[in-house]
Design a protein around this motif. Sequence first.
Motif, PDB file in Angstrom:
ATOM      1  N   ARG A 103       0.804  -1.212   0.000  1.00 37.52           N
ATOM      2  CA  ARG A 103       0.000   0.000   0.000  1.00 37.52           C
ATOM      3  C   ARG A 103       0.835   1.259   0.000  1.00 37.52           C
TER       4      ARG A 103
ATOM      5  N   TYR B 224       6.645  16.364   1.830  1.00 40.63           N
ATOM      6  CA  TYR B 224       5.980  15.241   1.188  1.00 40.63           C
ATOM      7  C   TYR B 224       5.034  15.772   0.119  1.00 40.63           C
TER       8      TYR B 224
ATOM      9  N   GLY C 207       2.342  15.181  -2.760  1.00 43.84           N
ATOM     10  CA  GLY C 207       1.369  14.164  -3.167  1.00 43.84           C
ATOM     11  C   GLY C 207       0.946  13.338  -1.970  1.00 43.84           C
TER      12      GLY C 207
ATOM     13  N   VAL D 169       1.857  18.076   1.169  1.00 43.22           N
ATOM     14  CA  VAL D 169       1.218  18.885   0.132  1.00 43.22           C
ATOM     15  C   VAL D 169       0.348  17.998  -0.754  1.00 43.22           C
TER      16      VAL D 169
ATOM     17  N   ALA E 231       2.664  11.589  -9.497  1.00 48.88           N
ATOM     18  CA  ALA E 231       2.114  10.993 -10.724  1.00 48.88           C
ATOM     19  C   ALA E 231       1.753  12.029 -11.784  1.00 48.88           C
TER      20      ALA E 231
HETATM   21  C1  LIG Z   1       0.090   8.330  -6.448  1.00 53.39           C
HETATM   22  S1  LIG Z   1      -0.779   9.435  -5.381  1.00 53.39           S
HETATM   23  C2  LIG Z   1       0.240   9.501  -3.938  1.00 53.39           C
HETATM   24  C3  LIG Z   1       0.040   8.354  -2.988  1.00 53.39           C
HETATM   25  C4  LIG Z   1       0.751   8.572  -1.654  1.00 53.39           C
HETATM   26  N1  LIG Z   1       2.118   8.976  -1.884  1.00 53.39           N
HETATM   27  C5  LIG Z   1       0.730   7.335  -0.785  1.00 53.39           C
HETATM   28  O1  LIG Z   1       1.574   6.466  -1.011  1.00 53.39           O
HETATM   29  O2  LIG Z   1      -0.103   7.279   0.106  1.00 53.39           O
HETATM   30  C6  LIG Z   1      -0.473  10.992  -6.147  1.00 53.39           C
HETATM   31  C7  LIG Z   1      -1.146  12.180  -5.456  1.00 53.39           C
HETATM   32  O3  LIG Z   1      -0.526  13.370  -5.905  1.00 53.39           O
HETATM   33  C8  LIG Z   1      -1.505  14.370  -6.041  1.00 53.39           C
HETATM   34  N2  LIG Z   1      -1.004  15.374  -6.976  1.00 53.39           N
HETATM   35  C9  LIG Z   1      -0.880  15.257  -8.308  1.00 53.39           C
HETATM   36  N3  LIG Z   1      -0.380  16.367  -8.837  1.00 53.39           N
HETATM   37  C10 LIG Z   1      -0.151  17.227  -7.824  1.00 53.39           C
HETATM   38  C11 LIG Z   1       0.368  18.546  -7.754  1.00 53.39           C
HETATM   39  N4  LIG Z   1       0.759  19.198  -8.854  1.00 53.39           N
HETATM   40  N5  LIG Z   1       0.450  19.142  -6.547  1.00 53.39           N
HETATM   41  C12 LIG Z   1       0.054  18.471  -5.437  1.00 53.39           C
HETATM   42  N6  LIG Z   1      -0.439  17.230  -5.448  1.00 53.39           N
HETATM   43  C13 LIG Z   1      -0.546  16.596  -6.620  1.00 53.39           C
HETATM   44  C14 LIG Z   1      -2.722  13.617  -6.537  1.00 53.39           C
HETATM   45  O4  LIG Z   1      -3.919  14.330  -6.271  1.00 53.39           O
HETATM   46  C15 LIG Z   1      -2.622  12.296  -5.766  1.00 53.39           C
HETATM   47  O5  LIG Z   1      -3.351  12.339  -4.573  1.00 53.39           O
END
Ligand SMILES: C[S@@+](CC[C@H](N)C(=O)[O-])C[C@H]1O[C@@H](n2cnc3c(N)ncnc32)[C@H](O)[C@@H]1O
Lengths: 219, 303
Positions: free
Chosen positions: A46, A70, A72, A95, A142
Amino acid sequence: MSRLLREEKNGRRALLTKNLTPGKRVYNEDLVIREGAEYRTWDPFRSKLAAAILKGLPDDVVVEGGKVLYLGASTGTTASHVSDLVGPTGLVVGVEFAPRVAREFVEHVARERMNVIPFVADARDPSKYAVAKVDVVYCDIAQPDQTEIALVNCSMLLKKGGTLLLVVKARSIDVVKDPAKVFEEERAKLEKAGFRVVRALELSPFEKDHAMLHAVRRD
Amino acid sequence: MTETAPGSADFEALRQKSIEAAEAAIREASSRPDLHLVQAIQALDDTDKYLNITATRASEWYGLHFPELIQMVQDNVGLCKMIAEIGGREGYTAENLQGRGFTEKKVAAILEARDRSKGGTISDGDLSRVKTLASLAVQLSAIRGALNDYVEAQMKKVAPNVSDVAGATIGARLMAKAGGLDRLAMLPASTIQILGAEKALFRSLRTGARPPKHGILFQHQAVHMAPKWQRGKIARTLANKIAIAARVDFYRGSEELSLKVELDKRLERIKELYKEPPKRKPETRERPRREGRPPRRDKFRRR
Ligand SMILES: C[S@@+](CC[C@H](N)C(=O)[O-])C[C@H]1O[C@@H](n2cnc3c(N)ncnc32)[C@H](O)[C@@H]1O
């Protein structure tokens, strides 16, 4: 004693982090007692950071007292374990720009944990959350241009000699076979921006087509 | 940057401030911007209709007075602007025809038409009534433009992936038909494919006529520009990608995927594989008429 425990359970390796908020769960992880203290189980399926640690990321990257940016944070699953790892003297600046997932992050992680500062912001604009220089920038957003985004954040908020952990999503199958080759492009970008790429960790079998780049900012 | 130690009072104050700001941002987002978008796209389509009706009436009425101009100027809004600003036929000069995108030749032709017009005279009262209508059309066109800008910008924020694969306006219309981003995210691709073609669908269920191949999606240029025999396949491919896009936009927030790239690849393949029309002569059963909104005329398109 470290805030991270590695265990072997039925031949499978498992990770535990020392709970910063004893008695409280963040999602549906298990709470267990080890040597008189409460720990939370950390599932590598996870969390990409847990997967990276099992695949060879050393324990001394995210350490007690460390400050982590951090990017995302999502619902805060991984971020909560980072909060455990850095402990009461550390800091996690989380963030996340999607409000729907940020809600859980704020409610269940930031409100509960005194070492977490949340920001609902776009990682393209670090001035919105420039509250501290950090030891580690963790980036898992991502986005196609995420390496550039990570670098902008590093140049503004990462201390010299600090660490960048960048989750890279592989775009084709042979990435899995030879990550070093496929990640060359991202690696080159990092090297050009003044980083030394220490290792590229491929995250299978925990995550398909993902790798983590571990890079250090040169002085 | 103030470096305050974790655990200190300053740090805790900073932390509380950030939590409050984050919660405010979340509250704002939970005001359902998608529902506002749904209203905006419908207002945009309404405005389109008013604009058409009003501009057509103004130009028809004005045509009694200066029929040649109506013939010469294709752009209805531009025409209404001239009616509102210049007024009677005698008022047209080389100067006030400047800056309206006419060539010199066209300006000369309009001035010549002014002098030899077969139109009748118009009373001050009637002229002012026509001018009122014409300026209403001009205003409607501005409102339309503003709504269009809002829809484009909001779609990028609220449903970036849907906007990417379907286009902002078509994506917004699909959302409106479904009743919000949440509902669109729950629809199967097969339903998305024929959203907006409900009448044809029910007729087909009732009479056994062929089911519709596309509804709102017909407005997408990948569908309506394609040869007839490819349209169903293209609409299905498009609907598949939109279904994924809507789910990502709703459940995962704004994470961006490269759906558009994949879509374009698949469309290329369809074009290659089905280059030739099918051999078998199509059945001669009466084809149900296509339902839904007709494709947009370019006349009022901005840009
Ligand atoms: C793959 S998920 C991260 C999962 C998390 N790292 C975990 O393992 O629990 C990517 C996240 O990055 C956020 N995200 C994407 N682009 C972003 C940006 N430009 N600024 C901030 N957050 C962003 C998305 O909304 C998403 O929630």
